[in-house]
Design a protein around this motif. Structure first.
Motif, PDB file in Angstrom:
ATOM      1  N   ASN A   3      53.486  34.530  44.172  1.00 29.60           N
ATOM      2  CA  ASN A   3      53.588  35.863  44.088  1.00 29.60           C
ATOM      3  C   ASN A   3      52.555  36.318  43.197  1.00 29.60           C
ATOM      4  N   LYS A   4      51.514  35.600  43.014  1.00 26.97           N
ATOM      5  CA  LYS A   4      50.259  36.005  42.337  1.00 26.97           C
ATOM      6  C   LYS A   4      49.084  36.512  43.339  1.00 26.97           C
ATOM      7  N   PHE A   5      48.587  37.856  43.045  1.00 24.23           N
ATOM      8  CA  PHE A   5      47.602  38.386  43.654  1.00 24.23           C
ATOM      9  C   PHE A   5      46.374  38.824  42.753  1.00 24.23           C
ATOM     10  N   VAL A   6      45.152  38.632  43.426  1.00 24.27           N
ATOM     11  CA  VAL A   6      43.968  39.219  42.989  1.00 24.27           C
ATOM     12  C   VAL A   6      43.814  40.805  43.375  1.00 24.27           C
ATOM     13  N   VAL A   7      43.627  41.381  42.444  1.00 22.60           N
ATOM     14  CA  VAL A   7      43.652  42.935  42.691  1.00 22.60           C
ATOM     15  C   VAL A   7      42.248  43.550  42.394  1.00 22.60           C
ATOM     16  N   TRP A   8      41.819  44.190  43.314  1.00 24.86           N
ATOM     17  CA  TRP A   8      40.409  44.691  43.599  1.00 24.86           C
ATOM     18  C   TRP A   8      40.202  45.943  43.105  1.00 24.86           C
ATOM     19  N   GLY A   9      39.677  46.154  42.016  1.00 23.14           N
ATOM     20  CA  GLY A   9      39.264  47.603  41.330  1.00 23.14           C
ATOM     21  C   GLY A   9      40.330  47.557  39.953  1.00 23.14           C
ATOM     22  N   THR A  10      39.732  48.393  39.161  1.00 19.79           N
ATOM     23  CA  THR A  10      40.455  48.552  37.879  1.00 19.79           C
ATOM     24  C   THR A  10      40.471  50.234  37.594  1.00 19.79           C
ATOM     25  N   GLY A  11      40.618  51.019  38.571  1.00 21.06           N
ATOM     26  CA  GLY A  11      40.695  52.539  38.371  1.00 21.06           C
ATOM     27  C   GLY A  11      41.974  53.081  38.421  1.00 21.06           C
ATOM     28  N   GLY A  60      45.731  35.547  47.411  1.00 15.08           N
ATOM     29  CA  GLY A  60      45.531  36.798  48.319  1.00 15.08           C
ATOM     30  C   GLY A  60      44.996  37.991  47.441  1.00 15.08           C
ATOM     31  N   ILE A  61      44.277  38.922  48.105  1.00 14.68           N
ATOM     32  CA  ILE A  61      43.643  40.162  47.362  1.00 14.68           C
ATOM     33  C   ILE A  61      44.498  41.473  47.756  1.00 14.68           C
ATOM     34  N   ILE A  62      44.668  42.289  46.909  1.00 14.50           N
ATOM     35  CA  ILE A  62      45.066  43.794  47.189  1.00 14.50           C
ATOM     36  C   ILE A  62      43.884  44.856  46.740  1.00 14.50           C
ATOM     37  N   VAL A  63      43.632  45.460  47.952  1.00 13.28           N
ATOM     38  CA  VAL A  63      42.527  46.255  47.861  1.00 13.28           C
ATOM     39  C   VAL A  63      42.964  47.732  47.213  1.00 13.28           C
ATOM     40  N   CYS A  64      42.514  48.163  45.905  1.00 12.04           N
ATOM     41  CA  CYS A  64      43.250  49.488  45.771  1.00 12.04           C
ATOM     42  C   CYS A  64      42.247  50.612  45.897  1.00 12.04           C
ATOM     43  N   PRO A  65      40.791  50.530  45.852  1.00 15.37           N
ATOM     44  CA  PRO A  65      39.956  51.813  46.181  1.00 15.37           C
ATOM     45  C   PRO A  65      40.230  52.124  47.578  1.00 15.37           C
ATOM     46  N   ILE A  66      40.309  53.473  47.649  1.00 15.55           N
ATOM     47  CA  ILE A  66      40.611  54.083  49.075  1.00 15.55           C
ATOM     48  C   ILE A  66      39.316  54.644  49.571  1.00 15.55           C
ATOM     49  N   TYR A  67      38.209  55.096  48.752  1.00 13.35           N
ATOM     50  CA  TYR A  67      37.119  55.653  49.658  1.00 13.35           C
ATOM     51  C   TYR A  67      36.046  54.481  49.668  1.00 13.35           C
ATOM     52  N   ASP A  68      36.095  53.307  49.106  1.00 14.76           N
ATOM     53  CA  ASP A  68      35.131  52.066  49.256  1.00 14.76           C
ATOM     54  C   ASP A  68      36.044  51.124  50.141  1.00 14.76           C
ATOM     55  N   GLU A  69      37.205  51.361  50.889  1.00 11.34           N
ATOM     56  CA  GLU A  69      37.864  50.483  51.545  1.00 11.34           C
ATOM     57  C   GLU A  69      37.410  49.730  52.549  1.00 11.34           C
TER      58      GLU A  69
END
Length: 424
Positions: A3-11, A60-69
């Motif tokens: 249940n651990k993810f790497v999160v892309w973005g810090t905004g 697994g990665i969670i991609v947070c930014p919407i405009y650079d998605e």
């Protein structure tokens, strides 16, 4: 299940995600900002994408930014990394709008007396599966994707997380099917929608809003946005003719001595937080605001707090709310929300003014007022137009007329009219 993810973005979007899933689900963050890599984020390490490939590729990665998605997805898939999830594909609540215990509310739909199949390929699907799998075995819980285009991605992330996969053809009539993705018209299973439960969550219902319903049945109104084409003289005509008007966002930059709207609409949570003082001091008879910000304002009788649901991804067709007391759908522009509210109030003829929809990044001229700093926002005009098409379709079905009286601009979804001919 890992249940651990790497999160892309810090905004800002990442901050909202952390509020929902907690830091326990996060291994590290990815951000190209070297300063953030040096100091970390929320007490957790921040790494580069190169670091991820070397040391954390099994997460697994969670991609947070919407405009650079799109750019991030291309970067991942060019490295044959398919175990990623897009935050934009999730219910509004998982993105940080609304209640924080949405997964628990969905979990309450689980039936322990039969097999439960969660249809979905987003973070919400896996969070719900994780919670259910703590008490149910593989014969009682599984997940399935209905999106053939993302089959490679779905299998990669599901395998990594250790989920029990169910093939579409193996779903039985006795199974409890829970739809954790945005409903699609072609879907054939007998299912329960858990992607959007807005109308059944008591926390969202605001009976005060019912006092607005059909209060202007059959009447005409204007929705006034903040585009650079907006002229003070046009607003003076609205005032002189006593036309009911909606104003949005930073419309308060117009001197209220000249003109002010009857109803003010602002649904962007961060925007409301940034301009809370101006909104508080704006003397308007009706203010429709995002319910997530109600703790900021005094209860002065003019505020109507509405639950706002956002669907940020292109593949997720939005809805048009007939139940504003429970939900208003964001559509890339506050004007879409204002149209829903106007229809709810009974208006049959709606004119748009100052809805230019032509933005230039880093410009000081995207609005009728000059901004002190360049506009660095990525305005998603494509998404605006898609949702305006939804509004037009709904209006056509209900015999409601929406016209574009904006002087110029890029919006061609609605029939154009010449503002100068409207008050002769």
């Amino acid at each position: 299940m890992n249940n651990k993810f790497v999160v892309w973005g810090t905004g800002y979007r990442t901050k909202k995600l952390v509020d929902i899933i907690g830091l326990d689900h996060i291994k590290v963050f990815i951000d190209n900002n070297i300063t953030k890599q040096q100091i970390g984020y929320e007490g957790i390490k921040v790494i580069s994408f190169e670091d991820y490939k070397r040391e954390y590729r099994n997460y697994g990665i969670i991609v947070c930014p919407i405009y650079d998605e799109d750019e991030i997805v291309s970067q991942l898939e060019s490295e044959e990394i398919y175990h990623y999830l897009l935050l934009s594909m999730n219910p509004s609540e998982i993105q940080g709008y609304g209640i924080k215990d949405y997964v628990q509310r969905a979990y309450e739909k689980i039936d322990r007396g039969c097999r439960n199949i969660i249809i979905g390929d987003n973070l919400f699907t896996y969070l719900l599966y994780e919670k259910a799998h703590r008490v149910l075995n593989d014969n009682q819980i599984g997940i399935c994707s209905d999106n053939l285009q993302n089959e490679k991605q779905f299998k990669a992330i599901s395998k990594m997380l250790g989920c029990n996969l169910i093939a579409r053809e193996d779903i039985q009539p006795t199974d409890r099917v829970l739809l954790a993705i945005k409903d699609r018209e072609y879907y054939t299973y007998n299912y329960e929608n858990i992607y959007d439960m807005s109308k059944e969550i008591p926390d969202y219902y605001n009976d005060k809003i019912l006092s607005l319903k059909d209060t202007h049945l059959g009447e005409t109104c204007f929705v006034v946005a903040t585009g650079p084409s907006l002229l003070t003289d046009d607003l003076l005509k609205l005032k002189a003719n006593g036309v009911y008007s909606f104003g949005v966002n930073r419309i308060f930059n117009i001197d209220a001595e000249y003109w002010k709207p009857n109803c003010y609409v602002f649904i962007d949570k961060k925007g409301i937080e940034d301009y809370s003082n101006e909104i508080e001091n704006y003397q308007i008879e009706t203010k429709c605001l995002n319910a997530d910000t109600k703790n900021i304002f005094k209860d002065d009788g003019c505020n109507y707090f509405m639950h706002v649901a956002v669907h940020d991804h292109y593949d997720l067709q939005n809805a048009f709310s007939e139940n504003v007391e429970s939900v208003v759908y964001g559509g890339g522009t506050v004007v879409y929300a204002a149209i829903q509210i106007a229809v709810y109030m009974g208006f049959k003829k709606i004119y748009l003014l100052g809805v230019d929809c032509n933005y230039e990044k880093n410009s000081n001229d995207n609005y009728f007022f000059k901004t002190e700093k360049p506009d660095i926002l990525n305005h998603d005009v494509r998404r605006m137009f898609d949702n305006f098409e939804i509004a037009k379709k709904y209006a056509d079905e209900k015999d409601i007329k929406i016209y574009n009286a904006t002087r110029g601009g890029m919006l061609e979804v609605f029939e154009r009219v010449d503002f100068d001919t409207l008050f002769k």
